[in-house]
Design a protein around this motif. Structure first.
Motif, PDB file in Angstrom:
ATOM      1  N   VAL A   1      42.410  45.430  33.938  1.00 46.95           N
ATOM      2  CA  VAL A   1      42.405  44.052  34.044  1.00 46.95           C
ATOM      3  C   VAL A   1      42.854  43.181  32.788  1.00 46.95           C
ATOM      4  CG1 VAL A   1      41.558  41.543  34.481  1.00 46.95           C
ATOM      5  CG2 VAL A   1      41.129  43.585  36.200  1.00 46.95           C
TER       6      VAL A   1
ATOM      7  N   VAL B   1      46.458  41.668  31.862  1.00 43.03           N
ATOM      8  CA  VAL B   1      46.520  40.374  31.155  1.00 43.03           C
ATOM      9  C   VAL B   1      47.093  40.066  29.704  1.00 43.03           C
ATOM     10  CG1 VAL B   1      45.216  38.257  30.387  1.00 43.03           C
ATOM     11  CG2 VAL B   1      44.393  39.418  32.602  1.00 43.03           C
TER      12      VAL B   1
ATOM     13  N   VAL C   1      43.684  39.598  37.766  1.00 40.41           N
ATOM     14  CA  VAL C   1      44.773  39.049  36.590  1.00 40.41           C
ATOM     15  C   VAL C   1      45.160  37.618  37.083  1.00 40.41           C
ATOM     16  CG1 VAL C   1      47.056  39.679  36.078  1.00 40.41           C
ATOM     17  CG2 VAL C   1      45.587  41.497  36.097  1.00 40.41           C
TER      18      VAL C   1
END
Length: 234
Positions: free
Chosen positions: A213, A217, A23
């Motif tokens: 992830v 994000v 991230v």
């Protein structure tokens, strides 16, 4: 503008650290590995035969312990240093895993490491994972995430991680270690592991690494956009 603090908490073996690293990389943020800091402290105490139950040993250990992070351009990863020595691989061994929760219950050790972590996060644009990041270290973090996964999945992931480092450990031994760490982390008096009310919970049991992830994000980008919109209207 566009710099926020992302606090990721959760159980052992949920993939917090690898997710937080990815991230940070995607967002161009700095990754602070709090787990590595506790593991480095554990290694320090083990190597010097210091007992966390002995206040004199704790004081002695903290005075002679310096933890830092350095980016390795060859491996393209951030590595943990203890008193100037690279201990990145050593802190991931089962020997350290078996003692890290015990070290993390000691108030003086937590206090020292939390102070170091807060100093690292002052400039914003950081991602940090651990057990008490959203509740204690960065209670004002703009994005808080709580990661969870079932015990079997977590044990299999940890076994694979250890295998890749050349350590063969029975799955049952890992499950026992994780269950015990869950118990200690959740029930300790000092900064126990808990989901804060404003944290987004993500169960990673059936998620691919890429999916978890991408999810964080996206959440981060939404928060950053909201902050920009708010600043533009005021």
């Amino acid at each position: 503008m566009g710099k926020i603090v992302i606090a990721i908490d959760g159980y052992s073996g949920c993939g917090k650290s690898s997710t937080a690293k990815a991230v940070a990389k995607d967002l161009g943020f700095t990754y602070i590995d709090s787990g590595a800091m506790y593991r480095a402290a554990t290694l320090h105490f083990l190597n010097h035969y210091l007992s966390p139950a002995n206040p004199h040993d704790v004081e002695k250990g903290l005075k002679s312990m310096e933890i830092s992070f350095h980016f390795n351009p060859e491996t393209h990863r951030q590595e943990t240093y203890l008193n100037g020595l690279n201990v990145e691989d050593e802190i991931r061994t089962m020997r350290v895993s078996e003692h890290v929760s015990e070290i993390a219950t000691i108030k003086e050790i937590r206090k020292e490491l939390v102070a170091q972590q807060q100093r690292l996060g002052k400039k914003k644009g950081v991602v940090m994972d651990g057990r008490d990041i959203g509740s204690v270290v960065f209670p004002d973090a703009e994005l808080k995430v709580f990661m969870t996964a079932d015990l079997e999945t977590r044990a299999e992931r940890r076994q694979q991680e250890l295998f890749e480092k050349g350590e063969l450990v029975e799955l049952e031994a890992i499950k026992t270690n994780l269950a015990e760490r869950d118990r200690i982390d959740s029930s300790r008096a000092e900064s126990p592991l808990k989901k804060v009310p404003d944290a987004m919970e993500i169960d990673t049991s059936n998620l691919t690494f890429e999916a978890q992830v991408a999810m964080i994000v996206q959440l981060a980008n939404e928060v950053i956009q909201k902050e920009k919109d708010y600043a533009g209207n005021h």
